[in-house]
Design an enzyme around this catalytic site. Structure first.
Site, PDB file in Angstrom:
ATOM      1  N   LYS A  66       0.840  -1.200   0.000  1.00  0.00           N
ATOM      2  CA  LYS A  66       0.000   0.000   0.000  1.00  0.00           C
ATOM      3  C   LYS A  66       0.873   1.247   0.000  1.00  0.00           C
ATOM      4  O   LYS A  66       0.632   2.202  -0.727  1.00  0.00           O
ATOM      5  CB  LYS A  66      -0.930  -0.005   1.228  1.00  0.00           C
ATOM      6  CG  LYS A  66      -2.084  -0.996   1.095  1.00  0.00           C
ATOM      7  CD  LYS A  66      -2.830  -1.240   2.392  1.00  0.00           C
ATOM      8  CE  LYS A  66      -3.870  -2.351   2.200  1.00  0.00           C
ATOM      9  NZ  LYS A  66      -4.555  -2.755   3.433  1.00  0.00           N
ATOM     10  N   GLN A 110      -4.622  -1.214   9.611  1.00  0.00           N
ATOM     11  CA  GLN A 110      -4.611  -2.569   9.062  1.00  0.00           C
ATOM     12  C   GLN A 110      -5.190  -3.570  10.058  1.00  0.00           C
ATOM     13  O   GLN A 110      -4.830  -3.570  11.232  1.00  0.00           O
ATOM     14  CB  GLN A 110      -3.154  -2.946   8.695  1.00  0.00           C
ATOM     15  CG  GLN A 110      -3.011  -4.270   7.965  1.00  0.00           C
ATOM     16  CD  GLN A 110      -3.611  -4.284   6.559  1.00  0.00           C
ATOM     17  OE1 GLN A 110      -3.727  -3.246   5.900  1.00  0.00           O
ATOM     18  NE2 GLN A 110      -4.011  -5.449   6.097  1.00  0.00           N
ATOM     19  N   ASP A 133     -11.155   3.067   4.029  1.00  0.00           N
ATOM     20  CA  ASP A 133     -11.481   1.639   4.056  1.00  0.00           C
ATOM     21  C   ASP A 133     -12.988   1.421   3.950  1.00  0.00           C
ATOM     22  O   ASP A 133     -13.435   0.310   3.648  1.00  0.00           O
ATOM     23  CB  ASP A 133     -11.058   1.053   5.423  1.00  0.00           C
ATOM     24  CG  ASP A 133      -9.834   0.157   5.327  1.00  0.00           C
ATOM     25  OD1 ASP A 133      -9.626  -0.448   4.258  1.00  0.00           O
ATOM     26  OD2 ASP A 133      -9.098   0.082   6.326  1.00  0.00           O
TER      27      ASP A 133
HETATM   28  N1  GUN Z   1      -7.025  -6.576   6.386  1.00  0.00           N
HETATM   29  C1  GUN Z   1      -7.393  -7.345   5.324  1.00  0.00           C
HETATM   30  N2  GUN Z   1      -8.035  -6.604   4.402  1.00  0.00           N
HETATM   31  C2  GUN Z   1      -8.075  -5.336   4.891  1.00  0.00           C
HETATM   32  C3  GUN Z   1      -8.606  -4.123   4.368  1.00  0.00           C
HETATM   33  O1  GUN Z   1      -9.195  -4.049   3.287  1.00  0.00           O
HETATM   34  N3  GUN Z   1      -8.443  -3.037   5.184  1.00  0.00           N
HETATM   35  C4  GUN Z   1      -7.828  -3.103   6.397  1.00  0.00           C
HETATM   36  N4  GUN Z   1      -7.734  -1.986   7.105  1.00  0.00           N
HETATM   37  N5  GUN Z   1      -7.328  -4.215   6.890  1.00  0.00           N
HETATM   38  C5  GUN Z   1      -7.448  -5.327   6.136  1.00  0.00           C
END
Ligand code: GUN
Length: 310
Positions: A66, A110, A133
């Protein structure tokens, strides 16, 4: 004989591979050029803050990707790495700082979090306007009520919808979509998005009886369960579009060496012999999720400056 050959030809025909990597590269180029224009025209640089807690190896890989993509798009990108035993108070204090930081337009914490942290409290502390998100109840409410004008849509389902659209178009009237998995991150928002595009939607989960029979009715299958190769070829209706959200790390032995391999929730080769189109793992949904995060962050920056209306 001709008939036999024709039948055989159909049975063996390969589904088209929905190339998430290529689609993501195209979208990423678009985000990059719009980011450059935003800087040139308005002096604004989208800012993304990613918060990671603990040592989960998969999360570390996702967060690194990311950050790398955010930088490649021309964003201001910051990462906050917190210790596994960080207190909830400290996490909330950091989110509060980021909510008030004018240079940050998107905040992502995350998941999963270490067990002592309350996921709901943490995700709901993020300002809805910076919730790239799409996990805040305000954004969930906007999505489920169909008011998506200024909502942030969760990145994985948003990416899946673009892949479905590529094959079936925007309007899914008359199509039956079966979502396997009812998570807040994928299953539930996916169902809302499919419904919004007029699909008839069934959400299945671990308590669904005769799952293969339900999936056999589907024109669109979205598998998001986290069980390697669970969806078999004989579960698939001929001509279906199959989206694999699973990213499972499985241990394999190659030339006597133990290795990790990424595998999805669908048995790809079997499914491809029946489906019209399917997404591979890796190279399918994963890259799309990351680029949707960039698109959401760019949008958050534009909305913050009043450059985009709801
Ligand atoms: N963990 C797995 N997928 C995601 C996501 O799309 N966003 C976040 N914040 N954590 C994750």
């Amino acid at each position: 004989m001709r008939r036999l050959i024709a039948t055989f030809g159909t049975a063996m025909s390969k589904a088209s591979r929905i190339d998430g990597k290529a689609m993501a590269a195209e979208l990423s180029a678009q985000v990059t050029s719009e980011t450059a224009a935003l800087l040139e025209d308005h002096g604004l640089v989208p800012g993304l803050a990613v918060v990671i807690t603990g040592e989960d190896p998969a999360s570390q890989v996702y967060v690194r990707n990311k950050k790398r993509t955010a930088e490649a798009c021309g964003f201001h990108s910051v990462q906050h790495t917190l210790a596994t035993d960080v207190s909830q108070e400290d996490v909330l204090a950091l989110i509060d700082r980021l909510n008030n930081d004018m240079d940050i337009h998107g905040i992502l914490v995350q998941l999963p979090l270490p067990a002592h942290l309350d996921e709901q409290v943490v995700t709901q502390a993020i300002s809805p306007a910076k919730d790239v998100d799409g996990f805040h109840y305000v954004n969930i409410g906007k999505l489920t009520s169909g008011n998506t004008g200024d909502a942030f849509i969760p990145c994985t389902p948003a990416g899946c919808m673009l892949m479905i659209e590529k094959h079936l178009g925007k309007d899914l009237s008359g199509k039956h979509a079966v979502v396997i998995g009812r998570s807040n991150i994928v299953g539930k928002p996916m169902a809302s998005l499919l419904l919004q595009q007029n699909a008839t939607v069934t959400v299945t989960h671990s308590r669904t009886s005769d799952l293969p029979a339900v999936v056999r009715e589907a024109d669109i299958v979205v598998a998001a369960v986290g069980r390697p190769n669970m969806v078999r070829g004989d579960w698939i209706k001929p001509g279906a579009v199959v989206i694999d959200v699973g990213i499972n790390r499985i241990e394999v032995t190659e030339n006597g060496e133990q290795k990790f391999k990424l595998t999805g929730d669908i048995a790809y080769d079997e499914v491809c012999a029946v489906a019209a189109a399917a997404t591979p793992v890796p190279g399918g949904v994963g890259p799309m999720t990351i680029v949707m995060l960039m698109a959401n962050t760019l949008r958050a920056a534009r909305l913050s400056a009043g450059l985009e209306s709801a």
